[in-house]
Structure formats: C-alpha cells, structure tokens
Design a protein around this motif. Structure first.
Motif, short mmCIF file in Angstrom:
data_model
loop_
_atom_site.label_atom_id
_atom_site.label_comp_id
_atom_site.label_asym_id
_atom_site.label_seq_id
_atom_site.Cartn_x
_atom_site.Cartn_y
_atom_site.Cartn_z
N ALA A 144 50.72 -77.45 -39.47
CA ALA A 144 49.91 -76.96 -38.37
C ALA A 144 48.63 -77.78 -38.32
CB ALA A 144 49.58 -75.48 -38.55
N GLY A 145 48.08 -77.92 -37.12
CA GLY A 145 46.87 -78.71 -36.99
C GLY A 145 45.94 -78.17 -35.93
N SER A 153 52.65 -81.35 -25.67
CA SER A 153 53.74 -81.81 -26.53
C SER A 153 54.01 -80.86 -27.68
CB SER A 153 53.42 -83.20 -27.09
OG SER A 153 53.26 -84.14 -26.05
N PHE A 154 53.13 -79.87 -27.90
CA PHE A 154 53.26 -78.97 -29.03
C PHE A 154 53.18 -77.52 -28.58
CE2 PHE A 154 51.14 -82.89 -30.37
CZ PHE A 154 51.98 -83.33 -31.37
N VAL A 268 51.60 -76.40 -33.57
CA VAL A 268 52.74 -76.70 -34.42
C VAL A 268 53.72 -77.51 -33.59
CG1 VAL A 268 52.52 -74.71 -35.94
CG2 VAL A 268 53.84 -74.51 -33.83
N LEU A 269 54.53 -78.29 -34.27
CA LEU A 269 55.51 -79.10 -33.55
C LEU A 269 56.48 -78.22 -32.79
CD1 LEU A 269 56.29 -82.03 -33.06
CD2 LEU A 269 57.80 -81.90 -35.06
N SER A 270 56.89 -77.13 -33.40
CA SER A 270 57.80 -76.18 -32.75
C SER A 270 57.62 -74.82 -33.40
CB SER A 270 59.26 -76.63 -32.89
OG SER A 270 60.15 -75.60 -32.51
N GLU A 271 57.29 -73.82 -32.61
CA GLU A 271 57.13 -72.47 -33.15
C GLU A 271 58.43 -71.97 -33.74
OE1 GLU A 271 55.31 -68.15 -31.73
OE2 GLU A 271 56.01 -69.59 -30.24
N ALA A 272 59.54 -72.30 -33.10
CA ALA A 272 60.84 -71.82 -33.58
C ALA A 272 61.19 -72.38 -34.95
CB ALA A 272 61.94 -72.18 -32.58
#
Length: 296
Positions: A144-145, A153-154, A268-272
């Motif tokens: 996470a960032g 994109s995120f 996050v890149l993908s929550e899923a």
C-alpha cells in the motif's frame, strides 16, 4: 523454482548487488549466487549480469521481475489469509510514503493504532518521491502507498485534503499580498521539491501554459525551505507539508489565487488481491479519517 529463489532474485535486483542482498538476508554471498544460478538454470535464461562490479538486470530479467514479485505477493497473501483465520497473529505489511504530509501527519496516527491491534504484523516503510511510490506499487514492491489523488490506475482511499500555497522569503514583494497567482511565481528563481507534490506542481504550470524558472530541485522539503528562507528562490508546496512551527524570520506562505486543493490518500494495486494486513490498514485509515483522527 522456489519462493526463496524468487525472494533472493527480487532483493538482488532491488539492491543491485549480491553482497548487499546477502547482508540483508543474513546469508553468505555464495548462497545468493547459488540460488540465482539455480533459478537461471531452471528458466534457461540469464536474469542478471555483472558489469564492472555492478549487477544489472537483463532484458528478460527486467520483464520477469514484476511477475516474480507478484508471485511473492500472492504467496504472502495466502500466508496472511491463513493467519487471518487464526486472528492475524503474523504477517508482513510494506508501506510506501512520501514527504511530511504522509510520513509525519498521517502515518504516526495510523501506525499507533495498527500496531496495538495487530502486534504480530511486521511493518516495513519505504519513503521516496510521490512518483516513486507509484512505481513501487506498480512493481509490487509495496502493499500500500500514500499517493496524491486522483490515481485511476489503482484502488484508492481518500484521507486528507489541503491547499497548495506559495512559499516566499520574508520581505519578498509578493509576501505583502493575501494570495499569489501562478503567473506571479514565474518572475523569480523557483525551487521544485520532490517531497510529495512535484507532479501536481508541474501539471499546474503546464495546464496554465506557464514556465517557472526552475533553478533548484530538492529531494527533501527542508532543503527546499532553506533555499527559500535564504532568499534564493520561491516555491509551491502543499500547506500540510509545511512544518507546524517554522523557524521565525525564515519564510511566509500565501494561498494560490485561484485556490488549488491537493488530495492525499492510500492506494493498492488491487483491493481484491490485497493481503489481509493491507486491507486492515486501509480500513483503519479510512475509519480514522471519518472520525477526524488524521487531522490533528
């Protein structure tokens, strides 16, 4: 191919050296070299090259690195989901942060409660420019960032909103004004800071078809403020990035005219696909935001 081999390869690529990776992992350099040779032999490709004492990724190594980090991230998610079933007693959380707004205003409040709730989660924090945090997310180096929004994109979670302000030397003619326009900031040498708003500042000037006289580029906000305080330049930063108690006689800040807001959140890149540790961090941060616990 083992997860240990993937971890070693990822760390060698990150640190750009076998010796540094061995020291970080607490193993011998020969063990690191053996793991890389075994991985290359199994894949039948050369992943790393040593040139004049430096270690560099080959083209195929650079192409496979994000996929291998994705596999490591998936493995960590599996481990954490198993730990989650046992009460999330262990796991790892990697966070990317930029500048004073996230590192000093947001992180301490979130981490204090997160550590109390999940003492078994090992937390790693990397700090870098805002664009670097985005790259770390994309490369799966962090879970996470903190980012400047919007970031389509995120998957993102808004946390804070503040305004952009001009920062001027004391005694500067513009300091007597209640607000300052972008055009007025183009008449003096300008210092551009990488500490959280570089992309936004550049975009603002480009959108207004203005060109500031960039004479300095600083990685740290304190260096930027020192240059301004010395009378060498002006700058544009987010208000909440400024120290709460600036040293007297150093600089003054004035809002932009027209006003410009900056929004900061977590991504996050993908929550899923996020790990339980990352999801818990997001949920805690958004709860604190709703309760007003991040604005102190």
């Amino acid at each position: 191919m083992t997860l240990t081999q993937l971890q070693i390869f990822s760390l060698v690529a990150e640190l750009q050296g076998f010796t540094a990776a061995a020291a970080r992992l607490g193993i011998s350099q020969s063990a690191v070299s053996h793991a890389i040779r075994q991985l290359e032999r199994e894949l039948d490709v050369e992943l790393l090259q040593r040139r004049q004492g430096q270690t560099e990724l080959t083209d195929i190594g650079r192409q496979l690195l994000p996929r291998m980090r994705g596999m490591l991230g998936l493995a960590e998610t599996v481990r954490q989901e198993a730990a989650d079933a046992r009460g999330m007693r262990q796991g790892t959380l990697r966070i990317g942060s930029f500048g004073p707004t996230s590192s000093m205003r947001l992180l301490p409040a979130i981490l204090a409660q997160y550590r109390a709730l999940y003492p078994g989660i090992e937390i790693h924090i990397d700090e870098g420019p805002d664009r670097q945090v985005l790259q770390w997310l994309q490369d799966r180096r962090i879970d996470a960032g903190f980012v400047v929004l919007p970031e389509p994109s995120f998957d993102t979670y808004p946390l804070l909103e503040d305004q952009m302000v001009a920062v001027l030397p004391v005694g500067h003619p513009l300091a007597a004004k209640p607000s300052v326009s972008l055009a007025e900031l183009c008449g003096d040498p300008f210092v551009l800071t990488e500490a959280g708003s570089a992309e936004l500042v550049s975009h603002l000037f480009q959108a207004a078809r203005l060109q500031p006289l960039v004479r300095y580029r600083c990685a740290q906000l304190l260096s930027t403020l020192e240059i301004v305080a010395s009378g060498e330049a002006v700058t544009l930063v987010a208000e909440m990035a400024l120290p709460r108690t600036p040293y007297p006689g150093g600089y003054v800040s004035r809002p932009l005219s027209p006003p410009v807001t900056r929004r900061v959140g977590l991504a996050v890149l993908s929550e899923a696909e996020a790990s339980p540790a990352a999801r818990a961090f997001m949920q805690l941060a958004t709860r604190l935001q709703r309760e007003g616990g991040l604005t102190g």
